[in-house]
Scaffold this motif. Structure first.
Motif, PDB file in Angstrom:
ATOM      1  N   GLY B  76      -1.251  -1.220 -17.404  1.00 36.88           N
ATOM      2  CA  GLY B  76      -2.222  -0.405 -16.663  1.00 36.88           C
ATOM      3  C   GLY B  76      -1.855  -0.196 -15.207  1.00 36.88           C
ATOM      4  N   GLN B  77      -1.436  -1.278 -14.527  1.00 36.26           N
ATOM      5  CA  GLN B  77      -1.172  -1.125 -13.083  1.00 36.26           C
ATOM      6  C   GLN B  77      -0.001  -0.183 -12.824  1.00 36.26           C
ATOM      7  N   TYR B  78       0.986  -0.181 -13.713  1.00 31.00           N
ATOM      8  CA  TYR B  78       2.131   0.720 -13.516  1.00 31.00           C
ATOM      9  C   TYR B  78       1.685   2.178 -13.663  1.00 31.00           C
ATOM     10  N   PHE B  79       0.886   2.442 -14.713  1.00 35.96           N
ATOM     11  CA  PHE B  79       0.413   3.814 -14.935  1.00 35.96           C
ATOM     12  C   PHE B  79      -0.414   4.286 -13.736  1.00 35.96           C
ATOM     13  N   VAL B  80      -1.278   3.380 -13.243  1.00 40.84           N
ATOM     14  CA  VAL B  80      -2.162   3.765 -12.127  1.00 40.84           C
ATOM     15  C   VAL B  80      -1.334   3.946 -10.848  1.00 40.84           C
ATOM     16  N   THR B  81      -0.366   3.068 -10.601  1.00 41.45           N
ATOM     17  CA  THR B  81       0.482   3.225  -9.412  1.00 41.45           C
ATOM     18  C   THR B  81       1.187   4.571  -9.469  1.00 41.45           C
ATOM     19  N   ARG B  82       1.696   4.891 -10.620  1.00 38.00           N
ATOM     20  CA  ARG B  82       2.461   6.124 -10.761  1.00 38.00           C
ATOM     21  C   ARG B  82       1.561   7.364 -10.673  1.00 38.00           C
ATOM     22  N   GLY B  83       0.341   7.232 -11.204  1.00 33.92           N
ATOM     23  CA  GLY B  83      -0.570   8.385 -11.214  1.00 33.92           C
ATOM     24  C   GLY B  83      -1.367   8.530  -9.933  1.00 33.92           C
ATOM     25  N   LEU B  84      -1.808   7.397  -9.352  1.00 35.33           N
ATOM     26  CA  LEU B  84      -2.761   7.480  -8.237  1.00 35.33           C
ATOM     27  C   LEU B  84      -2.247   6.855  -6.943  1.00 35.33           C
ATOM     28  N   GLY B  85      -1.145   6.121  -7.003  1.00 36.85           N
ATOM     29  CA  GLY B  85      -0.608   5.535  -5.770  1.00 36.85           C
ATOM     30  C   GLY B  85      -0.737   4.022  -5.736  1.00 36.85           C
ATOM     31  N   ASP B  86      -0.093   3.427  -4.711  1.00 34.71           N
ATOM     32  CA  ASP B  86       0.067   1.965  -4.653  1.00 34.71           C
ATOM     33  C   ASP B  86      -1.247   1.189  -4.602  1.00 34.71           C
ATOM     34  N   ILE B  87      -2.160   1.610  -3.721  1.00 37.56           N
ATOM     35  CA  ILE B  87      -3.360   0.792  -3.522  1.00 37.56           C
ATOM     36  C   ILE B  87      -4.219   0.747  -4.791  1.00 37.56           C
ATOM     37  N   MET B 330       4.233  -6.070 -10.903  1.00 33.54           N
ATOM     38  CA  MET B 330       3.611  -5.694  -9.626  1.00 33.54           C
ATOM     39  C   MET B 330       4.531  -6.071  -8.474  1.00 33.54           C
ATOM     40  N   SER B 331       5.208  -7.188  -8.637  1.00 35.11           N
ATOM     41  CA  SER B 331       6.137  -7.631  -7.602  1.00 35.11           C
ATOM     42  C   SER B 331       7.325  -6.667  -7.514  1.00 35.11           C
ATOM     43  N   SER B 332       7.817  -6.207  -8.681  1.00 36.00           N
ATOM     44  CA  SER B 332       8.924  -5.230  -8.672  1.00 36.00           C
ATOM     45  C   SER B 332       8.516  -3.941  -7.961  1.00 36.00           C
ATOM     46  N   GLY B 333       7.227  -3.595  -8.053  1.00 34.21           N
ATOM     47  CA  GLY B 333       6.746  -2.365  -7.421  1.00 34.21           C
ATOM     48  C   GLY B 333       6.252  -2.579  -5.999  1.00 34.21           C
ATOM     49  N   SER B 334       6.606  -3.694  -5.366  1.00 35.37           N
ATOM     50  CA  SER B 334       6.181  -4.042  -3.993  1.00 35.37           C
ATOM     51  C   SER B 334       4.664  -4.086  -3.843  1.00 35.37           C
ATOM     52  N   LEU B 335       3.972  -4.538  -4.876  1.00 38.89           N
ATOM     53  CA  LEU B 335       2.519  -4.717  -4.771  1.00 38.89           C
ATOM     54  C   LEU B 335       2.177  -6.196  -4.582  1.00 38.89           C
ATOM     55  N   LEU B 336       3.111  -7.069  -4.970  1.00 32.42           N
ATOM     56  CA  LEU B 336       2.931  -8.515  -4.792  1.00 32.42           C
ATOM     57  C   LEU B 336       4.243  -9.092  -4.245  1.00 32.42           C
ATOM     58  N   PRO B 337       4.179 -10.246  -3.576  1.00 37.93           N
ATOM     59  CA  PRO B 337       5.398 -10.838  -3.006  1.00 37.93           C
ATOM     60  C   PRO B 337       6.481 -11.078  -4.062  1.00 37.93           C
ATOM     61  N   SER B 498       1.308   5.199  -0.384  1.00 40.60           N
ATOM     62  CA  SER B 498       2.344   4.638  -1.266  1.00 40.60           C
ATOM     63  C   SER B 498       3.700   4.753  -0.596  1.00 40.60           C
ATOM     64  N   HIS B 499       4.601   3.790  -0.882  1.00 37.38           N
ATOM     65  CA  HIS B 499       5.946   3.987  -0.352  1.00 37.38           C
ATOM     66  C   HIS B 499       6.721   4.870  -1.331  1.00 37.38           C
ATOM     67  N   LYS B 500       7.667   5.606  -0.760  1.00 36.28           N
ATOM     68  CA  LYS B 500       8.349   6.643  -1.553  1.00 36.28           C
ATOM     69  C   LYS B 500       9.233   6.017  -2.643  1.00 36.28           C
ATOM     70  N   ARG B 501       9.111   6.577  -3.835  1.00 33.60           N
ATOM     71  CA  ARG B 501       9.979   6.127  -4.935  1.00 33.60           C
ATOM     72  C   ARG B 501      10.531   7.360  -5.618  1.00 33.60           C
ATOM     73  N   ASP B 502      11.689   7.172  -6.239  1.00 39.74           N
ATOM     74  CA  ASP B 502      12.281   8.279  -6.990  1.00 39.74           C
ATOM     75  C   ASP B 502      11.880   8.105  -8.456  1.00 39.74           C
ATOM     76  N   TRP B 503      10.704   8.671  -8.798  1.00 45.09           N
ATOM     77  CA  TRP B 503      10.171   8.468 -10.153  1.00 45.09           C
ATOM     78  C   TRP B 503      11.097   9.067 -11.205  1.00 45.09           C
ATOM     79  N   ARG B 504      11.813  10.159 -10.824  1.00 43.82           N
ATOM     80  CA  ARG B 504      12.661  10.821 -11.830  1.00 43.82           C
ATOM     81  C   ARG B 504      13.794   9.905 -12.276  1.00 43.82           C
TER      82      ARG B 504
END
Lengths: 60, 541
Positions: B76-87, B330-337, B498-504
């Motif tokens: 869920g958190q990955y889908f939401v990060t990708r769809g709506l942003g980091d926070i 979440m840690s890989s996506g810079s959401l957790l240490p 959100s910090h910039k990521r290359d989703w492609r």
């Protein structure tokens, strides 16, 4: 394993069918949750049997 | 050694393994949920299960589509990060983490409840300290099992899930064929219909019986060819769980019992649903109903408590597995240490995550056990929390965490359909409205809107009816947001943006790692075609 799968699907259809047949006389409004359950079991059992039949034919 | 590989979570889960990860998590929920819902929603328990079940089917379909499209451990958190942003991704992930820690605590707790059916020495009402000690022992044991590795537990899950599917089918089949009376069901529904408040409470607890789909999307990262396997396994899972939940609730309201039901605490006769839903029995309702089924009940009385306990233990294990992997993602996506990303060198499992979230689960068990361990605390709970018991405390938080994260997932599903129409979707939720958005053909998922309304309604029910859920749940979220902001400031990352990521390129990498090479080629072709269209559009202007 195949026998168990078929038996589970048949059991599901028998139970689903029994629930629907026994509930219908009480009216849809009174027993809608049970009717939905029975129909879902009937449909899932039938779908599963169909799947197993196709799988069996493909194996042969 | 000059060549250094970044440690990765290994791929070990087969199709049946991915079904049984989901089943052992969601399938065990009915063992906990049935008694809780019967206690709250009385004669409308089946309606509560039906409402929550419909919402759950929508959630399940959303997860199936998203997990097959983006097979990564984040769920869920990955889908939401990708769809709506980091926070928002962080909030959804943090709510899911709450759920997974509760999952560990609640299911280890209930596991001991089921065991107490055969071993009264661990009964929570008569021997609270023994119950507490065994629960804590189980949680610590599961943590160690997960540190050792995933494959061992996956094989075990598969066997127990198969036994449980067969056992539950047998119990329900015999119950419906020989003891079910539709007249009694109608009578119970008419004469024991609850107040609107209790129906809301029952419905919010019914969602407890359907939590855990997250674990199938967790397993997506470890499944071979996930885009083809995940839809099959998760649709089978959704239907199996829905049918079991509806079947148990209807059977509990409309079954003639095989044995006489004991009198209640005041010496009054009680119906089956009252017996299952009272405070002494609501933690082991499935074992008690199984014992009341004709013929089979004689055997079921002995093995269902054991099977239930094992399944609940596996579900607690899914919580340990899921929380560590979510934290890793979440840690890989810079959401957790980054400590949560560290993998043990020898066992290749995320050690820090396992220890931290098992620790949180242990704290929750202490809070849940306090009223039974100390009369002083029981008074405090009675005064401030309407006298909620330990299992209610965990159930409240479970419902809150699930409803919060699922609400975000629906919004993310819609956002991703609009923002990322190029990713190939091997499975799509049915009923879509096609239209053109920013030059691309997109499809709007209508069912996601109904699902969103349903899950928000359940979130509102939870906030209205659960005194602990409405305090501790939002407190957990606020605590998480504070930690998140501190971490992001320290790392000099954008706080609210959100910090910039290359989703492609990330999507290409995800599909490549998953072994979905055809989908990867299709995605690359879609991207090229889209770029060409954009370029042609730019030139013509």
């Amino acid at each position: 394993m195949m026998v168990v799968r078929v038996l589970l699907a048949v059991a599901m259809m028998v139970v689903g069918g029994t629930i629907v047949v026994r509930m219908l006389p009480y009216g849809i409004a009174q027993t809608f949750t049970g009717l939905i359950l029975g129909l879902a079991m009937l449909a899932l059992g039938a779908y599963r049997l169909h799947q197993l039949y196709r799988y069996g034919r493909a194996q042969r | 050694m000059s060549h250094h590989h970044k440690p990765e979570l290994r791929r070990a889960v087969t199709p049946w393994g991915s079904f049984s990860w989901g089943y052992s998590d969601v399938g065990a929920d009915i063992f906990v949920g049935l008694g809780l819902v019967l206690g709250a929603a009385a004669g409308a328990s089946n309606v509560a299960f039906l409402f929550a079940g419909i919402v759950y089917v929508c959630i399940g379909l959303a997860y199936t589509e998203l997990a097959a499209t983006y097979p990564v451990a984040g769920g869920g958190q990955y889908f939401v990060t990708r769809g709506l942003g980091d926070i928002f991704g962080f909030i959804a992930g943090w709510a899911v983490l709450l759920d997974f820690t509760i999952d560990i605590a609640l299911f280890a707790w209930s596991c001991v409840d089921y065991l107490s059916q055969l071993l009264p020495i661990v009964s929570s009402s008569d021997h609270p300290w023994a119950h507490f000690a065994v629960t804590v022992g189980l949680i610590v044991g599961l943590c160690l099992l997960n540190i050792i590795g995933v494959r061992e537990s996956t094989a075990f899950n598969g066997i127990v899930s198969a036994m449980d599917v067969v056992s539950e089918t047998a119990i329900l089949t015999i119950g419906f064929l020989f003891a079910f009376d539709p007249g009694l069901l109608v009578h119970t529904m008419q004469h024991s219909w609850p107040s609107p408040f209790d129906l809301m409470k029952g419905t919010s607890l019914a969602i407890v019986s359907f939590v855990g789909l997250e674990s199938i999307s967790q397993a997506a990262e470890e499944t071979q060819r996930p885009a083809s396997i995940i839809p099959r396994t998760s649709i089978a899972l959704i239907l199996t769980i829905l049918i079991f939940a509806l079947a148990y609730s209807n059977l509990a309201l409309g079954m003639h019992t095989w044995h006489a039901i004991p009198l209640d605490a005041h010496g009054h006769a009680q119906l089956l649903w009252q017996y299952l839903g009272n405070n002494d029995n609501n933690g082991k309702a499935v074992a008690l109903i199984a014992a009341q089924v004709p013929y089979w009940g004689a055997i079921a009385a002995f093995y269902v408590p054991i099977l239930g306990a094992i399944l609940l233990l596996i579900s607690a294990n899914s919580g340990v597995f899921g929380s560590s992997r979510i934290a890793y993602a979440m840690s890989s996506g810079s959401l957790l240490p980054s400590i949560f990303q560290r993998v043990h060198k020898r066992f290749r499992t995320p050690l820090a995550s396992l220890l931290v979230f098992t620790g949180v689960a242990l704290i929750e068990v202490v809070f849940a056990a306090l009223p039974s361990l100390s009369p002083h605390m029981a008074d405090a709970y009675a005064k401030h929390f309407n006298g909620e018991s330990g299992i209610d405390f965990l159930g409240d938080l479970y419902a809150f965490g699930a409803a919060t994260s699922y609400s975000f997932v629906f919004v993310a599903l819609v956002a991703l359909r609009l923002a990322d129409p190029l990713s190939p979707r091997k499975f799509k939720i049915p009923v879509n409205v096609p239209f053109t958005f920013r030059g691309e053909r997109v499809e709007f998922p209508v069912i996601a809107v109904f699902g969103f309304i349903g899950i928000v309604a359940i979130l509102v029910f939870t906030m209205i009816t659960h005194p602990i859920g409405r305090i501790a749940g939002p407190a957990w979220i606020v605590f998480g947001i504070v930690l998140y902001l501190l971490y992001r400031r320290r790392k000099r990352l954008p706080l609210l943006r959100s910090h910039k990521r290359d989703w492609r390129s990330e999507q290409v990498e995800i599909l490549r790692r998953a072994g979905e090479l055809e989908l990867m080629d299709q995605y690359i072709a879609n991207v090229k075609a889209s770029d060409a269209r954009a370029q042609a559009g730019g030139l013509s202007q």
